[in-house]
Design a protein around this motif. Structure first.
Motif, PDB file in Angstrom:
ATOM      1  N   ASP A  63      -1.582  -5.343   4.476  1.00  0.00           N
ATOM      2  CA  ASP A  63      -0.669  -5.158   5.605  1.00  0.00           C
ATOM      3  C   ASP A  63      -1.399  -5.715   6.826  1.00  0.00           C
ATOM      4  O   ASP A  63      -2.302  -5.076   7.375  1.00  0.00           O
ATOM      5  CB  ASP A  63      -0.358  -3.667   5.785  1.00  0.00           C
ATOM      6  CG  ASP A  63       0.630  -3.387   6.903  1.00  0.00           C
ATOM      7  OD1 ASP A  63       0.489  -3.991   7.992  1.00  0.00           O
ATOM      8  OD2 ASP A  63       1.525  -2.551   6.713  1.00  0.00           O
ATOM      9  N   ILE A  64      -1.036  -6.899   7.251  1.00  0.00           N
ATOM     10  CA  ILE A  64      -1.803  -7.619   8.258  1.00  0.00           C
ATOM     11  C   ILE A  64      -1.888  -6.867   9.580  1.00  0.00           C
ATOM     12  O   ILE A  64      -2.983  -6.648  10.120  1.00  0.00           O
ATOM     13  CB  ILE A  64      -1.231  -9.037   8.471  1.00  0.00           C
ATOM     14  CG1 ILE A  64      -1.489  -9.893   7.229  1.00  0.00           C
ATOM     15  CG2 ILE A  64      -1.845  -9.688   9.708  1.00  0.00           C
ATOM     16  CD1 ILE A  64      -0.882 -11.283   7.285  1.00  0.00           C
ATOM     17  N   THR A  65      -0.756  -6.446  10.122  1.00  0.00           N
ATOM     18  CA  THR A  65      -0.756  -5.817  11.442  1.00  0.00           C
ATOM     19  C   THR A  65      -1.538  -4.513  11.449  1.00  0.00           C
ATOM     20  O   THR A  65      -2.393  -4.281  12.315  1.00  0.00           O
ATOM     21  CB  THR A  65       0.681  -5.575  11.926  1.00  0.00           C
ATOM     22  OG1 THR A  65       1.370  -6.835  12.006  1.00  0.00           O
ATOM     23  CG2 THR A  65       0.686  -4.909  13.298  1.00  0.00           C
ATOM     24  N   ASN A  66      -1.262  -3.644  10.498  1.00  0.00           N
ATOM     25  CA  ASN A  66      -1.963  -2.359  10.457  1.00  0.00           C
ATOM     26  C   ASN A  66      -3.460  -2.534  10.191  1.00  0.00           C
ATOM     27  O   ASN A  66      -4.281  -1.783  10.723  1.00  0.00           O
ATOM     28  CB  ASN A  66      -1.331  -1.445   9.404  1.00  0.00           C
ATOM     29  CG  ASN A  66      -0.092  -0.763   9.923  1.00  0.00           C
ATOM     30  OD1 ASN A  66      -0.121  -0.052  10.923  1.00  0.00           O
ATOM     31  ND2 ASN A  66       1.037  -1.000   9.261  1.00  0.00           N
ATOM     32  N   THR A  67      -3.809  -3.533   9.386  1.00  0.00           N
ATOM     33  CA  THR A  67      -5.229  -3.774   9.117  1.00  0.00           C
ATOM     34  C   THR A  67      -5.952  -4.228  10.377  1.00  0.00           C
ATOM     35  O   THR A  67      -7.087  -3.797  10.639  1.00  0.00           O
ATOM     36  CB  THR A  67      -5.393  -4.827   8.008  1.00  0.00           C
ATOM     37  OG1 THR A  67      -4.764  -4.345   6.810  1.00  0.00           O
ATOM     38  CG2 THR A  67      -6.864  -5.101   7.725  1.00  0.00           C
ATOM     39  N   LEU A  68      -5.330  -5.069  11.172  1.00  0.00           N
ATOM     40  CA  LEU A  68      -5.953  -5.519  12.419  1.00  0.00           C
ATOM     41  C   LEU A  68      -6.231  -4.340  13.349  1.00  0.00           C
ATOM     42  O   LEU A  68      -7.331  -4.211  13.900  1.00  0.00           O
ATOM     43  CB  LEU A  68      -5.055  -6.545  13.113  1.00  0.00           C
ATOM     44  CG  LEU A  68      -4.979  -7.924  12.444  1.00  0.00           C
ATOM     45  CD1 LEU A  68      -3.871  -8.764  13.074  1.00  0.00           C
ATOM     46  CD2 LEU A  68      -6.307  -8.664  12.544  1.00  0.00           C
TER      47      LEU A  68
END
Length: 432
Positions: A210-215
């Motif tokens: 999950d790109i956004t949450n990982t960032l």
């Protein structure tokens, strides 16, 4: 820095071989070869390099995932060595001066972190020239995750880290390293804020992240490690704790913990059913996280790996939702805002497996207090050790929570000889 030349992706292997042909006065064109400019200028080529970052991070014995967990696990007593013939693991298990620049686990961490940074920079820089800005945003954000993880890993284990990639590079402090990782993340967040990641890009990368949450999760982690508590809290509040983000594995691409340790029972296993914790940090006998992370056998060693190293296809979380909640608890405790610190800590203590996306739950009664600031910090540390077992984060926690040095076998790691032999700016090794 010569370490960046190790294990290039297939795209970069092709372009390197191709560029060697073109360095001669006569041109011998390979119709099947890829030219560097072509690879780094096309969405297909950049996607190949970008996906290669995840492979370098997770692949078997050489990847950052296994080596971070092994290095951290041995020196913090999370795991114990089963076979002294595994020399790199033996050095870390022994600790102290037995760990030196010859250690291949540390070399893998160092070299492949630098490789990831190098390849990620190529993607991030060149993706900006693509016409499809939404696809480019995906490339930049996805690659930034691995670049931030690489910088963050190095900053967790070494006192100083390279300021850049190149020859005879200078070094920056580890706190500056965490700040640099945050800058990489902030750039990615800004890029996807302006141009949301396209579905076309997401279909080209491995599922699980999950790109956004990982960032935001990594931003919260590294801000905490850098001591920037307001930033850590603000980032943690932006993470959706109902979502999962993980490295996924299958019958072809195996979970490296299972492949190397669990399946062979020949490298390491949990130190004991208490996860190697002692004294006041010993888990409650009713803590359901113990049977999540460990299982029992009828023959020695009787305590075995479970959890995120249980099977070949077990997904490994990039971060746990519980880590984010514990970041909030720690920030509040250090502020100090003891009421909110206890509230957040109790979310972890009382959480059941059914209410956690990854099935990690202590299911214990709520803590009632009252507690002093130090007592709350001690409880937060204890729960981080249990909740985040074998995540590669415990050594950083031990230093941050001022745990006795006698409880760990190294404080920071020596620099690999490969770096020292090729870069005169390599700092002195730490005493411990």
């Amino acid at each position: 820095m010569k370490t960046i030349k190790i294990k290039y992706s297939s795209f970069l292997i092709m372009l390197t071989a191709s560029s060697m042909l073109f360095s001669c006065k006569k041109e011998y064109k390979d119709p099947n070869g890829a030219i560097a400019a072509d690879v780094l200028a096309s969405s297909k080529g950049l996607t190949g390099v970008s996906v290669g970052l995840q492979k370098v991070y997770t692949v078997s014995r050489t990847g950052l995932l296994y080596n971070s967990i092994a290095a951290n696990g041995f020196v913090t007593n999370e795991v114990f060595l089963l076979n002294s013939g595994n020399i790199p693991e033996l050095q870390l298990s022994t600790g102290g001066n037995a760990v030196d620049g010859t250690n291949s686990i540390l070399l893998n961490l160092w070299a492949n972190a630098n490789k990831i940074i190098y390849d990620a920079d190529n993607v991030i820089i060149n993706a900006g020239t693509l016409a499809d800005k939404n696809y480019a945003a995906g490339l930049i954000a996805y690659s930034s995750i691995f670049k931030a993880l690489a910088i963050g890993n190095m900053s967790q284990y070494w006192e100083k880290v390279p300021a850049s990639i190149g020859t005879n590079v200078s070094f920056i402090t580890r706190v500056e390293g965490f700040t640099k990782a945050i800058s990489v993340i902030d750039n990615a967040i800004a890029v996807i804020g302006a141009n949301p990641v396209s579905a076309t890009f997401l279909a080209q990368i491995p599922v699980g992240i999950d790109i956004t949450n990982t960032l935001y999760a990594l931003k919260a982690r590294y801000a905490l490690f850098a001591g920037n508590y307001p930033l850590a809290l603000s980032a943690a509040n932006l993470v959706d704790l109902t979502k999962k983000s993980s490295f996924n594995f299958d019958a072809i691409t195996l979970n490296p913990i299972f492949e190397i340790a669990t399946s062979t029972n020949n490298v390491f296993q949990p130190t004991n059913a208490n996860l190697g914790l002692t004294g006041a940090n010993i888990p409650d006998a009713s803590d359901k996280r113990i049977p999540f992370y460990t299982t029992t056998a009828t023959i020695a060693p009787t305590v075995r790996i479970n959890g995120f190293g249980a099977a070949a296809s077990t997904a490994f979380p990039i971060y746990l939702p519980g880590e984010i909640t514990l970041i909030k608890a720690e920030v509040y405790a250090r502020t100090p805002d003891l009421t909110n610190a206890l509230t957040e800590l109790n979310k972890i203590v009382t959480k059941t497996a059914a209410s956690d996306p990854f099935g990690v739950g202590a299911a214990l009664p709520a803590l009632t207090g009252p507690y002093t600031q130090q007592q709350l910090l001690d409880l937060i540390y204890k729960n981080r050790c249990i909740e985040l077992y074998m995540s590669g984060l415990k050594l950083e926690d031990m230093r941050r929570f001022n745990q006795p040095t006698a409880d760990r076998k190294r404080n920071f790691f020596p620099y690999p000889f490969q770096e020292r032999d090729n870069n005169p700016n390599t700092p002195a090794d730490p005493a411990f």
